[in-house]
Design a protein around this motif. Structure first.
Motif, PDB file in Angstrom:
ATOM      1  N   LEU A  34       0.853  -1.300   0.109  1.00  0.00           N
ATOM      2  CA  LEU A  34       0.105   0.068  -0.161  1.00  0.00           C
ATOM      3  C   LEU A  34       0.866   1.322  -0.065  1.00  0.00           C
ATOM      4  CD1 LEU A  34      -3.115   1.065  -0.182  1.00  0.00           C
ATOM      5  CD2 LEU A  34      -2.818   0.853   2.630  1.00  0.00           C
ATOM      6  N   ILE A  35       2.057   1.319   0.786  1.00  0.00           N
ATOM      7  CA  ILE A  35       2.694   2.499   0.969  1.00  0.00           C
ATOM      8  C   ILE A  35       3.556   2.430  -0.486  1.00  0.00           C
ATOM      9  CG2 ILE A  35       4.916   3.238   1.955  1.00  0.00           C
ATOM     10  CD1 ILE A  35       3.893   2.123   4.559  1.00  0.00           C
ATOM     11  N   ASN A  36       4.057   1.666  -1.134  1.00  0.00           N
ATOM     12  CA  ASN A  36       4.656   1.469  -2.285  1.00  0.00           C
ATOM     13  C   ASN A  36       3.787   2.091  -3.408  1.00  0.00           C
ATOM     14  OD1 ASN A  36       7.033   0.686  -3.946  1.00  0.00           O
ATOM     15  ND2 ASN A  36       5.335  -0.420  -5.039  1.00  0.00           N
ATOM     16  N   THR A  37       2.576   1.649  -3.453  1.00  0.00           N
ATOM     17  CA  THR A  37       1.629   2.127  -4.461  1.00  0.00           C
ATOM     18  C   THR A  37       1.078   3.348  -4.281  1.00  0.00           C
ATOM     19  OG1 THR A  37       0.494  -0.125  -4.391  1.00  0.00           O
ATOM     20  CG2 THR A  37      -0.884   1.589  -5.303  1.00  0.00           C
ATOM     21  N   CYS A  38       1.044   4.101  -3.166  1.00  0.00           N
ATOM     22  CA  CYS A  38       0.760   5.268  -3.048  1.00  0.00           C
ATOM     23  C   CYS A  38       1.877   6.316  -3.487  1.00  0.00           C
ATOM     24  CB  CYS A  38       0.500   5.727  -1.520  1.00  0.00           C
ATOM     25  SG  CYS A  38      -1.135   4.886  -0.822  1.00  0.00           S
ATOM     26  N   VAL A  39       3.061   6.269  -3.123  1.00  0.00           N
ATOM     27  CA  VAL A  39       4.291   6.543  -3.504  1.00  0.00           C
ATOM     28  C   VAL A  39       4.571   6.779  -5.111  1.00  0.00           C
ATOM     29  CG1 VAL A  39       6.901   6.633  -3.523  1.00  0.00           C
ATOM     30  CG2 VAL A  39       5.633   6.621  -1.413  1.00  0.00           C
ATOM     31  N   GLY A  40       4.328   5.552  -5.747  1.00  0.00           N
ATOM     32  CA  GLY A  40       4.292   5.170  -7.050  1.00  0.00           C
ATOM     33  C   GLY A  40       3.107   5.827  -7.670  1.00  0.00           C
ATOM     34  N   PHE A  41       2.132   6.080  -7.206  1.00  0.00           N
ATOM     35  CA  PHE A  41       0.802   6.746  -8.065  1.00  0.00           C
ATOM     36  C   PHE A  41       1.493   8.130  -8.209  1.00  0.00           C
ATOM     37  CE2 PHE A  41      -3.088   9.039  -7.700  1.00  0.00           C
ATOM     38  CZ  PHE A  41      -3.676   8.532  -8.926  1.00  0.00           C
ATOM     39  N   CYS A  42       1.939   8.574  -7.064  1.00  0.00           N
ATOM     40  CA  CYS A  42       2.102  10.286  -6.957  1.00  0.00           C
ATOM     41  C   CYS A  42       3.366  10.440  -7.982  1.00  0.00           C
ATOM     42  CB  CYS A  42       2.495  10.529  -5.729  1.00  0.00           C
ATOM     43  SG  CYS A  42       1.095  10.670  -4.571  1.00  0.00           S
ATOM     44  N   CYS A  43       4.169   9.402  -7.813  1.00  0.00           N
ATOM     45  CA  CYS A  43       5.313   9.817  -8.872  1.00  0.00           C
ATOM     46  C   CYS A  43       5.004   9.465 -10.336  1.00  0.00           C
ATOM     47  CB  CYS A  43       6.471   8.602  -8.627  1.00  0.00           C
ATOM     48  SG  CYS A  43       7.230   9.187  -6.940  1.00  0.00           S
ATOM     49  N   TYR A  44       4.092   8.587 -10.800  1.00  0.00           N
ATOM     50  CA  TYR A  44       3.619   8.334 -12.006  1.00  0.00           C
ATOM     51  C   TYR A  44       3.018   9.314 -12.575  1.00  0.00           C
ATOM     52  CZ  TYR A  44       1.928   5.611 -15.878  1.00  0.00           C
ATOM     53  OH  TYR A  44       1.743   5.428 -17.180  1.00  0.00           O
ATOM     54  N   ILE A  45       2.102   9.920 -11.619  1.00  0.00           N
ATOM     55  CA  ILE A  45       1.258  11.296 -12.330  1.00  0.00           C
ATOM     56  C   ILE A  45       2.365  12.247 -12.657  1.00  0.00           C
ATOM     57  CG2 ILE A  45      -0.338  12.952 -11.557  1.00  0.00           C
ATOM     58  CD1 ILE A  45      -1.640  10.503 -12.385  1.00  0.00           C
ATOM     59  N   VAL A  46       3.050  12.708 -11.774  1.00  0.00           N
ATOM     60  CA  VAL A  46       4.006  13.631 -12.212  1.00  0.00           C
ATOM     61  C   VAL A  46       4.798  13.455 -13.379  1.00  0.00           C
ATOM     62  CG1 VAL A  46       5.963  14.965 -11.318  1.00  0.00           C
ATOM     63  CG2 VAL A  46       4.306  14.660  -9.750  1.00  0.00           C
ATOM     64  N   TYR A  47       5.380  12.510 -13.291  1.00  0.00           N
ATOM     65  CA  TYR A  47       6.140  11.862 -14.470  1.00  0.00           C
ATOM     66  C   TYR A  47       5.483  11.852 -15.711  1.00  0.00           C
ATOM     67  CZ  TYR A  47       9.085   8.616 -17.195  1.00  0.00           C
ATOM     68  OH  TYR A  47       9.727   7.862 -18.310  1.00  0.00           O
ATOM     69  N   GLU A  48       4.103  11.393 -15.994  1.00  0.00           N
ATOM     70  CA  GLU A  48       3.407  11.551 -17.187  1.00  0.00           C
ATOM     71  C   GLU A  48       3.254  12.961 -17.601  1.00  0.00           C
ATOM     72  OE1 GLU A  48       1.906   9.229 -19.377  1.00  0.00           O
ATOM     73  OE2 GLU A  48       3.483   7.989 -18.451  1.00  0.00           O
ATOM     74  N   ARG A  49       2.929  13.677 -16.520  1.00  0.00           N
ATOM     75  CA  ARG A  49       2.391  15.043 -16.811  1.00  0.00           C
ATOM     76  C   ARG A  49       3.720  15.945 -17.506  1.00  0.00           C
ATOM     77  NH1 ARG A  49      -1.643  15.118 -18.721  1.00  0.00           N
ATOM     78  NH2 ARG A  49      -1.913  17.223 -18.482  1.00  0.00           N
ATOM     79  N   ILE A  50       4.780  15.511 -16.863  1.00  0.00           N
ATOM     80  CA  ILE A  50       5.969  16.275 -17.357  1.00  0.00           C
ATOM     81  C   ILE A  50       6.058  15.679 -18.947  1.00  0.00           C
ATOM     82  CG2 ILE A  50       8.613  16.279 -17.161  1.00  0.00           C
ATOM     83  CD1 ILE A  50       8.342  16.184 -13.998  1.00  0.00           C
ATOM     84  N   TRP A  51       6.288  14.419 -19.046  1.00  0.00           N
ATOM     85  CA  TRP A  51       6.671  14.168 -20.289  1.00  0.00           C
ATOM     86  C   TRP A  51       5.415  14.329 -21.343  1.00  0.00           C
ATOM     87  CZ3 TRP A  51      10.464  12.429 -22.920  1.00  0.00           C
ATOM     88  CH2 TRP A  51      11.612  12.074 -22.313  1.00  0.00           C
ATOM     89  N   SER A  52       4.334  14.520 -20.966  1.00  0.00           N
ATOM     90  CA  SER A  52       3.103  15.261 -21.950  1.00  0.00           C
ATOM     91  C   SER A  52       3.620  16.650 -22.385  1.00  0.00           C
ATOM     92  CB  SER A  52       1.701  15.110 -21.181  1.00  0.00           C
ATOM     93  OG  SER A  52       1.507  16.134 -20.311  1.00  0.00           O
ATOM     94  N   ARG A  53       4.087  17.461 -21.653  1.00  0.00           N
ATOM     95  CA  ARG A  53       4.780  18.728 -22.208  1.00  0.00           C
ATOM     96  C   ARG A  53       5.875  18.416 -22.966  1.00  0.00           C
ATOM     97  NH1 ARG A  53       1.568  21.994 -19.396  1.00  0.00           N
ATOM     98  NH2 ARG A  53       0.500  21.055 -17.475  1.00  0.00           N
ATOM     99  N   ILE A  54       6.526  17.459 -23.263  1.00  0.00           N
ATOM    100  CA  ILE A  54       7.942  17.324 -23.907  1.00  0.00           C
ATOM    101  C   ILE A  54       7.640  16.923 -25.270  1.00  0.00           C
ATOM    102  CG2 ILE A  54      10.186  16.341 -23.852  1.00  0.00           C
ATOM    103  CD1 ILE A  54       9.879  15.971 -20.750  1.00  0.00           C
ATOM    104  N   LEU A  55       8.020  17.971 -26.249  1.00  0.00           N
ATOM    105  CA  LEU A  55       7.768  17.411 -27.623  1.00  0.00           C
ATOM    106  C   LEU A  55       8.935  16.545 -28.413  1.00  0.00           C
ATOM    107  CD1 LEU A  55       6.373  20.909 -28.819  1.00  0.00           C
ATOM    108  CD2 LEU A  55       5.053  18.969 -27.989  1.00  0.00           C
ATOM    109  N   TRP A  56      10.037  16.196 -27.768  1.00  0.00           N
ATOM    110  CA  TRP A  56      11.020  15.432 -28.213  1.00  0.00           C
ATOM    111  C   TRP A  56      10.350  14.135 -28.690  1.00  0.00           C
ATOM    112  CZ3 TRP A  56      13.372  10.969 -26.125  1.00  0.00           C
ATOM    113  CH2 TRP A  56      14.310  10.600 -26.811  1.00  0.00           C
ATOM    114  N   GLY A  57      10.780  13.785 -29.769  1.00  0.00           N
ATOM    115  CA  GLY A  57      10.373  12.358 -30.081  1.00  0.00           C
ATOM    116  C   GLY A  57       9.098  12.197 -30.786  1.00  0.00           C
ATOM    117  N   LEU A  58       8.197  13.256 -30.812  1.00  0.00           N
ATOM    118  CA  LEU A  58       6.889  13.030 -31.293  1.00  0.00           C
ATOM    119  C   LEU A  58       6.982  13.487 -32.710  1.00  0.00           C
ATOM    120  CD1 LEU A  58       4.770  14.609 -28.346  1.00  0.00           C
ATOM    121  CD2 LEU A  58       5.150  12.466 -28.986  1.00  0.00           C
ATOM    122  N   LYS A  59       5.917  13.065 -33.565  1.00  0.00           N
ATOM    123  CA  LYS A  59       5.902  13.485 -34.851  1.00  0.00           C
ATOM    124  C   LYS A  59       4.501  14.159 -35.163  1.00  0.00           C
ATOM    125  CE  LYS A  59       9.154  10.058 -36.880  1.00  0.00           C
ATOM    126  NZ  LYS A  59       9.371   9.410 -37.761  1.00  0.00           N
TER     127      LYS A  59
END
Length: 66
Positions: A41-66
């Motif tokens: 449960l602890i691992n999932t909560c930490v991982g969930f928060c990190c994953y959301i931040v990670y995904e939102r950052i990458w959604s703003r990076i245009l590198w590698g998109l066509k």
């Protein structure tokens, strides 16, 4: 750009899979359902928060998109 709703849905599904996996690994490692479950449960909560931040950052990076 990916929507927040899509990022959140992906994170929830991924973390449910992770919770089940970590719960099983925690149980096998400790022999305790309570300790294994708490660890998962602890691992999932930490991982969930990190994953959301990670995904939102990458959604703003245009590198590698066509």
């Amino acid at each position: 750009m990916e929507t927040t709703k899509r990022s959140l849905t992906k994170a929830v599904i991924w973390n449910v899979i992770g919770l089940i996996t970590m719960g099983l690994v925690g149980f096998l490692a400790t022999g305790s359902v309570m300790l294994g479950g708490a660890t998962a449960l602890i691992n999932t909560c930490v991982g969930f928060c990190c994953y959301i931040v990670y995904e939102r950052i990458w959604s703003r990076i245009l590198w590698g998109l066509k």
